[in-house]
Scaffold this motif. Sequence first.
Motif, mmCIF file in Angstrom:
data_model
loop_
_atom_site.group_PDB
_atom_site.id
_atom_site.type_symbol
_atom_site.label_atom_id
_atom_site.label_comp_id
_atom_site.label_asym_id
_atom_site.label_seq_id
_atom_site.Cartn_x
_atom_site.Cartn_y
_atom_site.Cartn_z
ATOM 1 N N GLY A 1 -5.320 -45.902 -42.678
ATOM 2 C CA GLY A 1 -5.975 -45.900 -41.203
ATOM 3 C C GLY A 1 -5.180 -44.951 -40.256
ATOM 4 N N ILE A 2 -5.892 -44.172 -39.737
ATOM 5 C CA ILE A 2 -5.247 -43.348 -38.644
ATOM 6 C C ILE A 2 -5.725 -43.535 -37.176
ATOM 7 C CG2 ILE A 2 -4.838 -40.810 -37.919
ATOM 8 C CD1 ILE A 2 -3.718 -41.321 -40.597
ATOM 9 N N LEU B 1 0.569 -37.343 -42.272
ATOM 10 C CA LEU B 1 0.152 -37.637 -43.497
ATOM 11 C C LEU B 1 -0.288 -36.779 -44.426
ATOM 12 C CD1 LEU B 1 -0.698 -39.960 -45.501
ATOM 13 C CD2 LEU B 1 -2.971 -40.165 -44.336
ATOM 14 N N ASP B 2 -0.862 -35.478 -43.939
ATOM 15 C CA ASP B 2 -1.111 -34.371 -44.732
ATOM 16 C C ASP B 2 0.116 -33.666 -45.304
ATOM 17 O OD1 ASP B 2 -3.455 -32.279 -45.570
ATOM 18 O OD2 ASP B 2 -2.030 -31.233 -44.535
ATOM 19 N N TRP C 1 -8.919 -35.999 -43.418
ATOM 20 C CA TRP C 1 -9.150 -37.121 -42.399
ATOM 21 C C TRP C 1 -10.493 -37.015 -41.779
ATOM 22 C CZ3 TRP C 1 -7.937 -35.107 -36.683
ATOM 23 C CH2 TRP C 1 -7.731 -36.402 -35.827
ATOM 24 N N SER C 2 -11.004 -38.325 -41.429
ATOM 25 C CA SER C 2 -12.391 -38.792 -41.073
ATOM 26 C C SER C 2 -12.037 -39.298 -39.658
ATOM 27 C CB SER C 2 -13.076 -39.574 -41.843
ATOM 28 O OG SER C 2 -13.177 -39.054 -43.260
ATOM 29 N N SER C 3 -12.013 -38.216 -38.517
ATOM 30 C CA SER C 3 -11.388 -38.612 -37.245
ATOM 31 C C SER C 3 -12.616 -39.537 -36.577
ATOM 32 C CB SER C 3 -11.268 -37.310 -36.454
ATOM 33 O OG SER C 3 -12.615 -36.816 -36.404
ATOM 34 N N ASP C 4 -13.940 -39.404 -37.061
ATOM 35 C CA ASP C 4 -14.780 -40.647 -36.346
ATOM 36 C C ASP C 4 -14.754 -41.867 -36.856
ATOM 37 O OD1 ASP C 4 -15.417 -39.351 -38.940
ATOM 38 O OD2 ASP C 4 -17.498 -39.756 -38.715
ATOM 39 N N ALA C 5 -14.013 -42.077 -38.251
ATOM 40 C CA ALA C 5 -13.894 -43.375 -38.854
ATOM 41 C C ALA C 5 -12.585 -43.838 -38.703
ATOM 42 C CB ALA C 5 -14.435 -43.434 -40.371
ATOM 43 N N PHE D 1 -9.759 -42.957 -40.396
ATOM 44 C CA PHE D 1 -8.712 -42.896 -41.591
ATOM 45 C C PHE D 1 -8.915 -41.637 -42.216
ATOM 46 C CE2 PHE D 1 -13.124 -44.323 -43.053
ATOM 47 C CZ PHE D 1 -13.291 -43.221 -44.028
ATOM 48 N N SER D 2 -7.862 -41.599 -43.048
ATOM 49 C CA SER D 2 -7.774 -40.476 -43.967
ATOM 50 C C SER D 2 -7.817 -40.796 -45.541
ATOM 51 C CB SER D 2 -6.388 -39.749 -43.832
ATOM 52 O OG SER D 2 -6.135 -38.573 -42.767
#
Length: 245
Positions: A130-131, A143-144, A156-160, A162-163
């Motif tokens: 989770g982000i 994290l990257d 990274w899925s910014s809309d969801a 989380f990464s």
Amino acid sequence: DAQLRRLGAEVWWPSDAGYLDALAARRRTTRFETAYTVLLALRTLARLPRLTPLPAAPPPAARAASPGASRALGRIRGLLAKAEATDYAEEAEALSAKAQELMARHSIDEALLAGADATAGGGPGAIRIGIEGPYEQAKALLLDAVATANRCQAVWSSDAAFSTLVGYEPDLETTELLYTSLLLQATTAMHRAADAHHTRGRARRTRDFRQTFLVAYADRVRTRLTAATEAATAEAATAGDAGVG
């Protein structure tokens, strides 16, 4: 548990049955608005692709962790605990870099053991981390940085919020461990620096300052972790050449 408490990740609702009411009170919204928000979140989760297909049969038993691996992880956790406890940023970064060096050695050892074990199967796997906001972009960069230093790929899925991490199991484990610790260290250092920033009469730009601080922290971490990994890899290669000779 101590890490989670310091990050504010605690169960604040009284019971699962009363979660919606507690969430509505926390957000100062109506039950209808809260239920609608939860349904939207569930719809988002339903659209997410599976990381892996469901297995048709139980997977083969995993190779048991070696005593050496357990000792290595124990030393890594000890170094990270010291890094989280110190009030000196340079000492914390040095301890974290040392932990990264041990992680790289641990990963190399695990790869050698897997290569020598003809029954050891399995390819790369994936996990989701989770982000959450605030400063989610800086957290994703952190994290990257950790993932790259540990031979993983972070998407990274910014809309969801989380990464997705892709890599081999030992690398995924150490990446998550180090990221959790560094996020705690970064948050502590950020608040300390922001307090000093605030006392200088710059409160209006505190949020911008914190965002910039975390981005710079992630960049500095990337440099130090990459150097630690390269040093451990070079040391392992030298030892291997000496063994062959």
